[in-house]
Design an enzyme around this catalytic site. Structure first.
Site: not given
Length: 318
Positions: A48-52, A54, A177, A202
């Site tokens: 998940g390194a494409n945003t935020g 990450g 979290s 979640y």
């Protein structure tokens, strides 16, 4: 008269927020990783390194000299993120590979190709996740939260654990979290088929992250591979995209939230801090040890979840 009082009250609150804005932002930002560790010759894999968070973690790892593999479901967005990292750091060694954590076939294909192409893996950061999405199932029939946030990363780690051991010293960082405090592992209905609440689903998946970390740490004792979980803080990112209410809340109170860069600090800390070289099975927040809820400290629940996860994924991991 009442309206005047309300307006005056809002004015006072607004003025106070403006006056104390710098202090509010400093407090909201939280801890900062102070390590100056260099990662030349090291390989880092981030899901998940494409945003935020990450993406910010990938940028930091690249700036430290690591070869960074960005595992993303959306390759096009991943390439855009990689391009922005290269623009910010000319020496960046970043590459994008397709990985859909909602599909075990994709996870296996990714791992097979990764092991064929990459000789070493020093840091694995299980960063990707979904939050409060409508009831949907993964390709394999798992409820989406438990499927992506827990089972997907469980399988990925299983497939790469041999590589991590051969590359030791190595580290695994699991994004959990604060929400794990409100989660319970519902073994009788793990996939929420009886009843579904996106928030509780979640929380269950984030508790699973903590339990997985603790049990994996126990099993990795004396291997020189460590694993720790992190709470990144309340971060203003697109993770809330499935909840209109949360999106509005985050927009209104953005001043009190962490930026993705600030939210990435604890992941970075657990990945590189020299003082953590032998620390495993712990939970961190703001670059410091953090509280774990009682249900997250249950060895019995952790072992049972491990066995159930292996059974669901059709693997044997002793």
């Amino acid at each position: 008269m009442v309206l005047v009082v309300i307006v005056a009250g809002l004015g006072v609150v607004t003025l106070l927020v403006i006056l104390f804005a710098p202090h509010i932002r400093k407090y909201a930002a939280g801890g900062v990783c102070q390590s100056s560790a260099v990662l030349d010759g090291k390989t880092v894999l981030i899901t998940g390194a494409n945003t935020g968070i990450g993406k910010e973690t990938a940028l930091d790892m690249a700036m430290r000299g690591a070869r960074v593999i960005m595992a993303c479901r959306d390759v096009e967005k991943g390439e855009e993120a990689a391009a922005s990292i290269r623009a910010a750091c000319s020496k960046a060694q970043v590459e994008v590979r397709e990985l859909d954590l909602a599909d075990t076939c994709s996870i296996r294909a990714f791992a097979q190709q990764f092991l064929r192409d990459v000789n070493q893996l020093h840091i694995l950061i299980n960063n990707a996740g979904v939050m409060m999405c409508p009831y949907t199932k993964t390709i394999d029939g798992f409820e989406m939260h438990i499927g992506v946030n827990h089972l997907g990363h469980f399988l990925l780690t299983y497939l790469l654990i041999g590589q991590l051991k051969r590359s030791a010293p190595a580290r695994i960082v699991v994004l959990s979290s604060l929400a794990h405090n409100f989660g319970w592992i519902r073994f009788h209905d793990l996939h929420s088929q009886g009843s579904y609440n996106s928030g509780l689903a979640y929380c269950q998946s984030k508790l699973a992250n903590v339990l997985f970390t603790r049990e994996l740490a126990r099993r990795l004792k004396d291997t020189n591979v460590t694993v720790n979980s992190v709470h990144p803080g309340t971060v203003n990112s697109d993770l809330t995209r499935h909840s209109t209410l949360m999106t509005i809340f985050f927009t209104v109170f953005s001043m009190f939230l962490k930026t993705p860069r600030e939210g990435a600090q604890t992941s970075i800390y657990c990945a590189v801090a020299e003082e953590l070289h032998s620390i495993s099975g712990k939970h961190f927040s703001d670059c410091a040890p953090a509280f774990v809820a009682p249900q997250g400290r249950s060895e019995e629940t952790a072992r049972r979840l491990w066995d159930v996860s292996c059974e669901l994924l059709g693997i044997e991991w002793d």
